[in-house]
Scaffold this active site. Structure first.
Site, PDB file in Angstrom:
ATOM      1  N   GLU A   1      38.902  21.659  10.276  1.00 11.19           N
ATOM      2  CA  GLU A   1      40.165  21.803   9.526  1.00 11.19           C
ATOM      3  C   GLU A   1      41.348  21.367  10.377  1.00 11.19           C
ATOM      4  OE1 GLU A   1      39.433  25.850   8.353  1.00 11.19           O
ATOM      5  OE2 GLU A   1      37.817  25.119   7.048  1.00 11.19           O
TER       6      GLU A   1
ATOM      7  N   HIS B   1      38.111  22.475  15.510  1.00 13.01           N
ATOM      8  CA  HIS B   1      37.583  22.837  14.192  1.00 13.01           C
ATOM      9  C   HIS B   1      37.922  21.720  13.209  1.00 13.01           C
ATOM     10  CE1 HIS B   1      36.972  24.776  10.352  1.00 13.01           C
ATOM     11  NE2 HIS B   1      36.198  25.632  10.992  1.00 13.01           N
TER      12      HIS B   1
ATOM     13  N   GLY C   1      32.727  31.634   8.603  1.00 14.98           N
ATOM     14  CA  GLY C   1      34.057  31.665   8.001  1.00 14.98           C
ATOM     15  C   GLY C   1      34.128  32.727   6.919  1.00 14.98           C
ATOM     16  N   GLY C   2      34.045  32.300   5.662  1.00 11.28           N
ATOM     17  CA  GLY C   2      34.218  33.190   4.511  1.00 11.28           C
ATOM     18  C   GLY C   2      33.477  34.519   4.620  1.00 11.28           C
TER      19      GLY C   2
ATOM     20  N   GLU D   1      29.153  22.058  13.026  1.00 12.15           N
ATOM     21  CA  GLU D   1      29.614  22.412  11.689  1.00 12.15           C
ATOM     22  C   GLU D   1      29.729  21.152  10.836  1.00 12.15           C
ATOM     23  OE1 GLU D   1      31.766  26.446  11.693  1.00 12.15           O
ATOM     24  OE2 GLU D   1      33.257  24.906  12.076  1.00 12.15           O
TER      25      GLU D   1
ATOM     26  N   SER E   1      29.053  27.694   5.611  1.00  7.46           N
ATOM     27  CA  SER E   1      28.490  28.494   4.517  1.00  7.46           C
ATOM     28  C   SER E   1      27.294  29.345   4.937  1.00  7.46           C
ATOM     29  CB  SER E   1      28.129  27.595   3.325  1.00  7.46           C
ATOM     30  OG  SER E   1      29.301  26.975   2.815  1.00  7.46           O
TER      31      SER E   1
ATOM     32  N   GLY F   1      32.838  26.033   3.774  1.00  2.00           N
ATOM     33  CA  GLY F   1      33.571  26.609   2.650  1.00  2.00           C
ATOM     34  C   GLY F   1      33.155  26.045   1.302  1.00  2.00           C
TER      35      GLY F   1
ATOM     36  N   ASN G   1      35.186  33.545  12.032  1.00  2.00           N
ATOM     37  CA  ASN G   1      36.410  32.740  12.053  1.00  2.00           C
ATOM     38  C   ASN G   1      37.208  33.151  10.826  1.00  2.00           C
ATOM     39  OD1 ASN G   1      38.402  30.823  12.026  1.00  2.00           O
ATOM     40  ND2 ASN G   1      37.045  29.083  11.631  1.00  2.00           N
ATOM     41  N   TRP G   2      38.237  33.979  11.054  1.00  2.00           N
ATOM     42  CA  TRP G   2      38.971  34.559   9.928  1.00  2.00           C
ATOM     43  C   TRP G   2      39.924  33.543   9.287  1.00  2.00           C
ATOM     44  CZ3 TRP G   2      40.598  40.091  12.085  1.00  2.00           C
ATOM     45  CH2 TRP G   2      39.426  40.826  12.344  1.00  2.00           C
ATOM     46  N   LYS G   3      40.142  32.419   9.957  1.00  2.00           N
ATOM     47  CA  LYS G   3      41.064  31.388   9.451  1.00  2.00           C
ATOM     48  C   LYS G   3      42.425  32.027   9.097  1.00  2.00           C
ATOM     49  CE  LYS G   3      37.103  28.666   8.125  1.00  2.00           C
ATOM     50  NZ  LYS G   3      36.521  27.645   7.290  1.00  2.00           N
TER      51      LYS G   3
HETATM   52  P1  PGA Z   1      32.459  28.892   6.136  1.00  2.00           P
HETATM   53  O1  PGA Z   1      33.342  28.375   7.376  1.00  2.00           O
HETATM   54  O2  PGA Z   1      31.462  29.866   6.702  1.00  2.00           O
HETATM   55  O3  PGA Z   1      33.440  29.550   5.207  1.00  2.00           O
HETATM   56  O4  PGA Z   1      31.807  27.703   5.547  1.00  2.00           O
HETATM   57  C1  PGA Z   1      32.765  28.101   8.623  1.00  2.00           C
HETATM   58  C2  PGA Z   1      33.829  27.581   9.575  1.00  2.00           C
HETATM   59  O5  PGA Z   1      34.702  26.833   9.135  1.00  2.00           O
HETATM   60  O6  PGA Z   1      33.815  27.908  10.771  1.00  2.00           O
END
Ligand code: PGA
Length: 248
Positions: A96, A94, A232-233, A166, A211, A172, A9-11
């Site tokens: 966010e 998600h 994500g990251g 999640e 994470s 994050g 997930n490149w956000k």
């Molecule tokens: P993260 O994000 O791996 O940076 O914690 C995961 C996500 O939000 O899908």
């Protein structure tokens, strides 16, 4: 045996050239026979990335989809548009989106339905905040978020979907749920589905997100009800993303 899935997930990160370079580096790192890998790309770069991953095992995903089919909804992207851009997957709900953009259980369920109508596999993201966990509300939150979708779409609709657990407190933050904490909730989710349809419960992929890094992926993915990850990251670096993918 469920096919595993590791999804990046490149956000809201990267430029056009960086997105292309990242996609190319992922493709270059694949081996013959690889499958179960996908990237969720910012809308505006979907077509650029598609050009690179087309005819490779890497599937294309979007990070959101509109809760309406079409019309006067300025700024929204419909499921039909995503289909047109070659998307196989779309994230819905998600955390966010839920926290920063007001996505509700109802609108997430509507997004789920819109995606499926176009043959896009929705990846339903669910999970509790730290406060909810500390108040022992984790399972209640999961019930509510999952049942909103089952009520609107029907249990059969889950057959063509993916779930991503999640925990919001792990996204994050560098704090990962322990293997046991994650497994406990994954097992609970599968059990909830099994109460309504055992076959779907046995087959549905439930990913863990929050994470996930190359050094903790292997232990998480070894848990019986964890079928892969939403990353994500660590998905912004091809080497670490591929290392996580190889941990399945
Ligand atoms: P993260 O994000 O791996 O940076 O914690 C995961 C996500 O939000 O899908």
């Amino acid at each position: 045996m469920r096919q595993s899935l590791v999804m990046g997930n490149w956000k809201m990160n990267g430029s056009r050239s960086e997105s292309q370079a990242l996609a190319q580096a992922i493709v270059d790192g694949l081996n013959a026979g690889d499958q179960g890998i996908a990237v969720c790309v910012p809308f505006v770069y979907l077509s650029d990335v598609r050009g690179i991953i087309e005819s490779t095992p890497v599937a294309l995903g979007a990070q959101n989809v509109a809760d309406q089919e079409k019309g006067a909804f300025t700024g929204e992207i419909s499921a039909a548009m995503l289909k047109d851009c070659g998307c196989t997957y779309a994230l819905v709900g998600h955390s966010e989106r839920r926290t920063c953009y007001g996505d509700t259980d109802q609108s997430v369920a509507a997004r789920f339905c819109q995606a499926q109508k176009q043959g896009i596999v929705p990846v339903l993201c669910i999970g509790e905040t730290l406060e909810e966990r500390e108040q022992d509300k984790t399972f209640a939150v999961i019930d509510e978020q999952l049942n909103a979708v089952i009520d609107m779409a029907g249990i059969e609709a889950l057959a063509n979907s993916v779930i991503a657990y999640e925990p919001v407190w792990a996204i994050g933050t560098g704090k990962t749920a322990t293997d046991e904490q994650a497994q406990e909730v994954h097992k609970y989710i599968r059990g909830l589905i099994a109460e309504k349809n055992q076959d779907i419960a046995d087959k549905i992929q439930i990913l863990y997100g929050g994470s996930v890094k190359p050094d903790n992926a292997k232990a998480l993915f070894a848990m019986p009800d964890i079928d892969g990850g939403l990353i994500g990251g660590a998905s912004l670096d091809a080497e670490s993303f591929l290392s996580i993918y190889r941990s399945v």
